[in-house]
Motif scaffolding. Structure first.
Motif, short mmCIF file in Angstrom:
data_model
loop_
_atom_site.label_atom_id
_atom_site.label_comp_id
_atom_site.label_asym_id
_atom_site.label_seq_id
_atom_site.Cartn_x
_atom_site.Cartn_y
_atom_site.Cartn_z
N TYR A 124 -40.01 75.58 48.71
CA TYR A 124 -39.10 74.45 48.61
C TYR A 124 -39.83 73.16 48.93
O TYR A 124 -40.75 73.14 49.74
N MET A 167 -24.39 81.19 53.70
CA MET A 167 -25.24 81.06 54.88
C MET A 167 -25.19 79.67 55.47
O MET A 167 -24.98 78.69 54.73
N LEU A 170 -31.91 80.45 60.21
CA LEU A 170 -30.64 81.03 59.84
C LEU A 170 -29.73 81.16 61.06
O LEU A 170 -30.10 81.71 62.08
N GLY A 172 -38.84 73.96 60.31
CA GLY A 172 -38.20 74.63 59.20
C GLY A 172 -36.78 75.03 59.55
O GLY A 172 -36.44 75.19 60.71
N PRO A 173 -35.90 75.20 58.55
CA PRO A 173 -34.53 75.66 58.81
C PRO A 173 -34.53 77.07 59.41
O PRO A 173 -35.38 77.90 59.07
N ARG A 207 -46.57 69.51 55.99
CA ARG A 207 -46.23 68.12 55.68
C ARG A 207 -47.38 67.51 54.89
O ARG A 207 -48.47 67.32 55.42
N TYR A 226 -27.63 77.24 57.96
CA TYR A 226 -28.93 77.06 58.59
C TYR A 226 -28.89 75.81 59.47
O TYR A 226 -28.20 74.84 59.17
N LEU A 236 -42.20 67.53 52.84
CA LEU A 236 -42.37 68.74 53.64
C LEU A 236 -42.22 69.91 52.68
O LEU A 236 -41.19 70.02 52.01
N LEU A 243 -41.78 73.80 52.29
CA LEU A 243 -41.32 74.92 53.09
C LEU A 243 -41.43 76.21 52.30
O LEU A 243 -41.15 76.26 51.11
N TYR A 285 -50.36 70.09 58.44
CA TYR A 285 -50.39 68.70 57.98
C TYR A 285 -51.56 68.53 57.02
O TYR A 285 -52.61 69.16 57.20
N GLN A 317 -38.94 69.42 50.49
CA GLN A 317 -37.88 68.72 51.21
C GLN A 317 -38.29 67.27 51.44
O GLN A 317 -39.33 67.00 52.03
N GLU A 322 -31.36 87.12 53.03
CA GLU A 322 -31.40 85.91 53.88
C GLU A 322 -32.82 85.39 53.93
O GLU A 322 -33.77 86.15 54.06
N ALA A 323 -32.94 84.07 53.84
CA ALA A 323 -34.26 83.44 53.84
C ALA A 323 -34.66 83.05 55.25
O ALA A 323 -33.86 82.50 56.00
N PHE A 324 -35.90 83.36 55.61
CA PHE A 324 -36.46 82.97 56.90
C PHE A 324 -37.61 82.01 56.63
O PHE A 324 -38.54 82.34 55.90
N PHE A 325 -37.53 80.85 57.23
CA PHE A 325 -38.45 79.78 56.90
C PHE A 325 -39.63 79.67 57.86
O PHE A 325 -39.52 79.99 59.04
N GLY A 326 -40.73 79.15 57.32
CA GLY A 326 -41.85 78.76 58.14
C GLY A 326 -41.64 77.33 58.64
O GLY A 326 -40.60 76.72 58.39
N GLN A 327 -42.64 76.82 59.36
CA GLN A 327 -42.54 75.48 59.92
C GLN A 327 -42.79 74.40 58.89
O GLN A 327 -42.47 73.23 59.10
#
Lengths: 111, 115
Positions: free
Chosen positions: B35, A34, A46, A43-44, B111, A36, B88, B90, B10, B37, B103-108
């Protein structure tokens, strides 16, 4: 040695150039790959998802996987300033769902 | 379809305190991963929950814990905060049906600043 190696950059290119981003990996069991894109303070998201070897194209983006060389690439054609972001590669094997991530390459497209 | 929602966006905490972060995955997604970061370390995997069970765990101390509820929402807790926990955080959700749809879909992200 990390399982996935990715040059952190920054990579700076002029607008309109073709960009090549790459990751190398050591685990031959990786099958899912993948890319990103992450904008600053977001956020990342895809971009591309490929299984096993081969190419996949989506608009200006092409993902390429070469399993024999353990090397994956993301090409961006006609690069735009809005493509400026950090690009992360991620991959996993068949039996383990945990994604292994590259460090991310910071890309800067100069107008 | 609503995306991944993380709250709060935040947070400022003092060393020694504890914090709880929340993540609501995309509707229908059963897997939630967390995660950390930071600029120096990049994206570091904390843990993954699937059907309310922790399935994978990264290399973080026991101060980092999580849980997942029956509606797939997840919380992450960090106790005895240290300055180095500033990052951060995530959350990513995936459908995870068999070997596919991972597949990973991330939030915002949230922080977190520890002072």
């Amino acid at each position: 040695q990390k399982e996935v190696e990715q040059d952190p950059g920054p990579l700076s290119v002029p607008e309109g150039a073709i960009v090549s981003l790459n990751c190398t990996y050591s685990n031959s069991a990786f099958q899912y790959f993948m890319w990103y894109r992450q904008y600053s303070r977001k956020g990342p998201e895809l971009l591309m998802y490929t299984y096993s070897s081969g190419n996949k194209e989506d608009g200006r983006f092409t993902a390429q996987v070469d399993k024999s060389s353990k090397y994956i690439s993301l090409f961006i054609r006609d690069s735009q300033p809005s493509d400026s972001a950090t690009y992360l590669c991620a991959m996993r094997g068949d039996s383990n769902y945990q994604l292994i991530w590259g460090a991310g390459t910071k890309l800067i497209i100069k107008p | 379809k609503a995306g991944v929602t993380q709250t709060p966006r935040y947070l400022i905490k003092t060393r020694g305190q504890q914090v709880t972060l929340s993540c609501s995955p995309i509707s229908g997604h059963r897997s939630v991963s967390w995660y950390q970061q930071t600029p120096g370390q990049g994206l570091q995997f904390l843990f993954e929950y699937f059907s309310e069970t922790q399935r994978n765990k990264g290399n973080f101390p026991g101060r980092f814990s999580g849980r997942q509820f029956s509606n797939s929402r997840s919380e992450m807790n960090v106790s005895t905060l240290e300055l180095g926990d500033s990052a951060l955080y995530l959350c990513a959700s995936s459908l995870r049906t068999g070997k596919m749809n991972t597949e990973a879909f991330f939030g915002q992200g949230t922080r977190l600043t520890v002072v």
